[in-house]
Design a protein around this motif. Structure first.
Motif, PDB file in Angstrom:
ATOM      1  N   THR A  14      18.772  52.263  91.538  1.00 49.24           N
ATOM      2  CA  THR A  14      18.387  53.472  90.839  1.00 49.24           C
ATOM      3  C   THR A  14      19.326  53.827  89.686  1.00 49.24           C
ATOM      4  O   THR A  14      18.960  54.591  88.811  1.00 49.24           O
ATOM      5  N   ALA A  15      20.544  53.318  89.683  1.00 47.92           N
ATOM      6  CA  ALA A  15      21.480  53.651  88.614  1.00 47.92           C
ATOM      7  C   ALA A  15      21.062  52.983  87.316  1.00 47.92           C
ATOM      8  O   ALA A  15      20.627  51.843  87.304  1.00 47.92           O
ATOM      9  N   SER A  16      21.213  53.721  86.225  1.00 49.13           N
ATOM     10  CA  SER A  16      20.878  53.154  84.925  1.00 49.13           C
ATOM     11  C   SER A  16      21.831  52.021  84.595  1.00 49.13           C
ATOM     12  O   SER A  16      23.037  52.111  84.829  1.00 49.13           O
ATOM     13  N   ALA A  17      21.290  50.956  84.051  1.00 48.96           N
ATOM     14  CA  ALA A  17      22.121  49.802  83.714  1.00 48.96           C
ATOM     15  C   ALA A  17      22.225  49.634  82.202  1.00 48.96           C
ATOM     16  O   ALA A  17      22.524  48.556  81.720  1.00 48.96           O
ATOM     17  N   TYR A  18      21.968  50.706  81.448  1.00 54.98           N
ATOM     18  CA  TYR A  18      21.966  50.624  79.997  1.00 54.98           C
ATOM     19  C   TYR A  18      23.117  51.432  79.393  1.00 54.98           C
ATOM     20  O   TYR A  18      23.831  52.147  80.087  1.00 54.98           O
ATOM     21  N   GLY A  19      23.295  51.280  78.092  1.00 54.17           N
ATOM     22  CA  GLY A  19      24.422  51.907  77.415  1.00 54.17           C
ATOM     23  C   GLY A  19      25.709  51.127  77.560  1.00 54.17           C
ATOM     24  O   GLY A  19      26.775  51.591  77.171  1.00 54.17           O
ATOM     25  N   LEU A  20      25.607  49.914  78.101  1.00 50.36           N
ATOM     26  CA  LEU A  20      26.787  49.072  78.322  1.00 50.36           C
ATOM     27  C   LEU A  20      26.973  48.132  77.125  1.00 50.36           C
ATOM     28  O   LEU A  20      26.832  46.917  77.219  1.00 50.36           O
ATOM     29  N   TRP A  21      27.309  48.716  75.992  1.00 47.38           N
ATOM     30  CA  TRP A  21      27.361  47.932  74.761  1.00 47.38           C
ATOM     31  C   TRP A  21      28.471  46.896  74.779  1.00 47.38           C
ATOM     32  O   TRP A  21      28.333  45.819  74.209  1.00 47.38           O
ATOM     33  N   GLY A  22      29.573  47.212  75.417  1.00 42.55           N
ATOM     34  CA  GLY A  22      30.643  46.225  75.531  1.00 42.55           C
ATOM     35  C   GLY A  22      30.202  45.012  76.328  1.00 42.55           C
ATOM     36  O   GLY A  22      30.501  43.869  75.969  1.00 42.55           O
ATOM     37  N   PHE A  23      29.460  45.268  77.398  1.00 40.25           N
ATOM     38  CA  PHE A  23      28.946  44.181  78.217  1.00 40.25           C
ATOM     39  C   PHE A  23      27.939  43.346  77.430  1.00 40.25           C
ATOM     40  O   PHE A  23      27.906  42.112  77.541  1.00 40.25           O
ATOM     41  N   ALA A  24      27.113  44.028  76.623  1.00 37.86           N
ATOM     42  CA  ALA A  24      26.147  43.312  75.785  1.00 37.86           C
ATOM     43  C   ALA A  24      26.863  42.404  74.794  1.00 37.86           C
ATOM     44  O   ALA A  24      26.478  41.242  74.590  1.00 37.86           O
ATOM     45  N   LEU A  25      27.930  42.929  74.186  1.00 30.20           N
ATOM     46  CA  LEU A  25      28.692  42.156  73.203  1.00 30.20           C
ATOM     47  C   LEU A  25      29.358  40.949  73.846  1.00 30.20           C
ATOM     48  O   LEU A  25      29.327  39.835  73.306  1.00 30.20           O
ATOM     49  N   ILE A  26      29.949  41.159  75.028  1.00 28.26           N
ATOM     50  CA  ILE A  26      30.632  40.059  75.712  1.00 28.26           C
ATOM     51  C   ILE A  26      29.656  38.957  76.085  1.00 28.26           C
ATOM     52  O   ILE A  26      29.925  37.764  75.879  1.00 28.26           O
ATOM     53  N   ASN A  27      28.491  39.336  76.642  1.00 24.66           N
ATOM     54  CA  ASN A  27      27.501  38.326  77.031  1.00 24.66           C
ATOM     55  C   ASN A  27      26.984  37.554  75.828  1.00 24.66           C
ATOM     56  O   ASN A  27      26.852  36.320  75.881  1.00 24.66           O
ATOM     57  N   ALA A  28      26.686  38.262  74.738  1.00 27.94           N
ATOM     58  CA  ALA A  28      26.206  37.579  73.538  1.00 27.94           C
ATOM     59  C   ALA A  28      27.269  36.622  73.015  1.00 27.94           C
ATOM     60  O   ALA A  28      26.975  35.469  72.663  1.00 27.94           O
ATOM     61  N   ALA A  29      28.529  37.082  72.985  1.00 26.45           N
ATOM     62  CA  ALA A  29      29.609  36.244  72.475  1.00 26.45           C
ATOM     63  C   ALA A  29      29.809  35.005  73.333  1.00 26.45           C
ATOM     64  O   ALA A  29      30.016  33.892  72.813  1.00 26.45           O
ATOM     65  N   VAL A  30      29.744  35.167  74.652  1.00 27.90           N
ATOM     66  CA  VAL A  30      29.941  34.029  75.557  1.00 27.90           C
ATOM     67  C   VAL A  30      28.888  32.952  75.315  1.00 27.90           C
ATOM     68  O   VAL A  30      29.209  31.762  75.169  1.00 27.90           O
ATOM     69  N   PHE A  31      27.618  33.354  75.261  1.00 30.53           N
ATOM     70  CA  PHE A  31      26.557  32.362  75.090  1.00 30.53           C
ATOM     71  C   PHE A  31      26.558  31.764  73.681  1.00 30.53           C
ATOM     72  O   PHE A  31      26.264  30.574  73.505  1.00 30.53           O
ATOM     73  N   ILE A  32      26.910  32.568  72.679  1.00 29.55           N
ATOM     74  CA  ILE A  32      26.973  32.045  71.314  1.00 29.55           C
ATOM     75  C   ILE A  32      28.104  31.021  71.194  1.00 29.55           C
ATOM     76  O   ILE A  32      27.934  29.942  70.610  1.00 29.55           O
ATOM     77  N   LEU A  33      29.263  31.347  71.754  1.00 26.24           N
ATOM     78  CA  LEU A  33      30.386  30.405  71.715  1.00 26.24           C
ATOM     79  C   LEU A  33      30.093  29.158  72.538  1.00 26.24           C
ATOM     80  O   LEU A  33      30.487  28.047  72.166  1.00 26.24           O
ATOM     81  N   PHE A  34      29.387  29.338  73.651  1.00 25.98           N
ATOM     82  CA  PHE A  34      29.003  28.202  74.478  1.00 25.98           C
ATOM     83  C   PHE A  34      28.104  27.258  73.696  1.00 25.98           C
ATOM     84  O   PHE A  34      28.296  26.037  73.694  1.00 25.98           O
ATOM     85  N   ALA A  35      27.110  27.835  72.999  1.00 28.52           N
ATOM     86  CA  ALA A  35      26.215  27.017  72.177  1.00 28.52           C
ATOM     87  C   ALA A  35      26.971  26.374  71.023  1.00 28.52           C
ATOM     88  O   ALA A  35      26.734  25.209  70.676  1.00 28.52           O
ATOM     89  N   PHE A  36      27.904  27.124  70.434  1.00 26.53           N
ATOM     90  CA  PHE A  36      28.698  26.596  69.325  1.00 26.53           C
ATOM     91  C   PHE A  36      29.501  25.375  69.755  1.00 26.53           C
ATOM     92  O   PHE A  36      29.633  24.405  69.000  1.00 26.53           O
ATOM     93  N   SER A  37      30.030  25.404  70.981  1.00 23.83           N
ATOM     94  CA  SER A  37      30.828  24.283  71.465  1.00 23.83           C
ATOM     95  C   SER A  37      29.993  23.019  71.606  1.00 23.83           C
ATOM     96  O   SER A  37      30.523  21.901  71.530  1.00 23.83           O
ATOM     97  N   PHE A  38      28.678  23.177  71.807  1.00 22.34           N
ATOM     98  CA  PHE A  38      27.791  22.025  71.910  1.00 22.34           C
ATOM     99  C   PHE A  38      27.275  21.579  70.541  1.00 22.34           C
ATOM    100  O   PHE A  38      27.247  20.401  70.224  1.00 22.34           O
ATOM    101  N   PHE A  39      26.851  22.554  69.739  1.00 21.27           N
ATOM    102  CA  PHE A  39      26.135  22.249  68.504  1.00 21.27           C
ATOM    103  C   PHE A  39      27.076  21.902  67.363  1.00 21.27           C
ATOM    104  O   PHE A  39      26.794  21.024  66.548  1.00 21.27           O
ATOM    105  N   LYS A  40      28.199  22.605  67.254  1.00 19.24           N
ATOM    106  CA  LYS A  40      29.204  22.379  66.213  1.00 19.24           C
ATOM    107  C   LYS A  40      28.573  22.317  64.822  1.00 19.24           C
ATOM    108  O   LYS A  40      28.592  21.269  64.160  1.00 19.24           O
TER     109      LYS A  40
END
Length: 219
Positions: free
Chosen positions: A4-30
């Motif tokens: 029932t707790a809202s899981a939104y407004g977590l912009w820091g968490f959004a930024l961290i997740n996006a950065a992790v996956f982008i860097l992960f893809a970058f390490s493969f794609f170069k």
């Protein structure tokens, strides 16, 4: 039962997740060329839009709230679990992270990153040797890295569909097709008949079933 707790407004968490996956893809794609950076930039924009809705502001839930509340009145649409729309809409009652669509998304994302990684290694070796990449993933399709990107995007789309990413996906797919055609013009200019023969033998994006079966039998 959804939390029932809202899981939104977590912009820091959004930024961290996006950065992790982008860097992960970058390490493969170069990415190294302007074309590489365009394709990688579009991929990154998709991930930013996805995680912004997943943890920041649930735009899709707000836009569809009237319809959702009318047809699914017992669901807390501002919980994280309910944001897994496909599981919720199809009546998955337990943890959505173990639902069929979520499991499918894991498979698509994992396969996509694997294809990108394997294809990059093959392409890098061929470029260092000054030859055309025709082995490994390139023996199945001519543009495995773009296939990998589409698989990853599709996986995230299945896991957490939003109106924005649904709108972005076909545009990104078309962009990858156009980038692939641009690459092929350059390859034809560089390798000539060798690349023409390769084009006749290997499909652009969807591998031939006969090739998959033949190589699987000899593996």
């Amino acid at each position: 039962m959804h939390e029932t707790a809202s899981a939104y407004g977590l912009w820091g968490f959004a930024l961290i997740n996006a950065a992790v996956f982008i860097l992960f893809a970058f390490s493969f794609f170069k990415p190294s060329t302007p074309r590489d950076w365009r394709s990688f930039g579009a991929f990154s924009a998709f991930l930013v839009a996805l995680f912004a809705e997943m943890y920041g502001f649930p735009l899709t839930i707000y836009v569809l709230s009237g319809w959702l509340q009318t047809h699914y009145p017992g669901v807390d649409w501002f919980s994280h679990d309910a944001g897994h729309l496909l599981e919720t809409l199809f009546g998955w009652k337990t943890n959505p992270h173990f639902g069929p669509f979520h499991v499918l998304s894991y498979a698509l994302i994992g396969a996509g990153f694997l294809v990108i990684s394997v294809a990059w290694k093959t392409l890098y070796t061929a470029q260092q040797e000054g030859r055309l990449a025709v082995d490994g993933a390139y023996a199945y399709v001519r543009h495995p890295q773009y296939v990998g990107f589409v698989l990853v995007l599709l996986g995230f789309l299945v896991q957490w569909p939003t109106l924005l990413t649904l709108a972005m996906f076909p545009f990104l797919a078309v962009m990858y097709v156009r980038l692939a055609k641009s690459e092929e013009r350059e390859a034809l200019a560089q390798f000539g008949e060798t690349y023409t023969a390769y084009m006749r033998r290997v499909p652009a994006f969807i591998p031939k079933w006969s090739t998959l079966m033949r190589r699987g039998a000899t593996a």
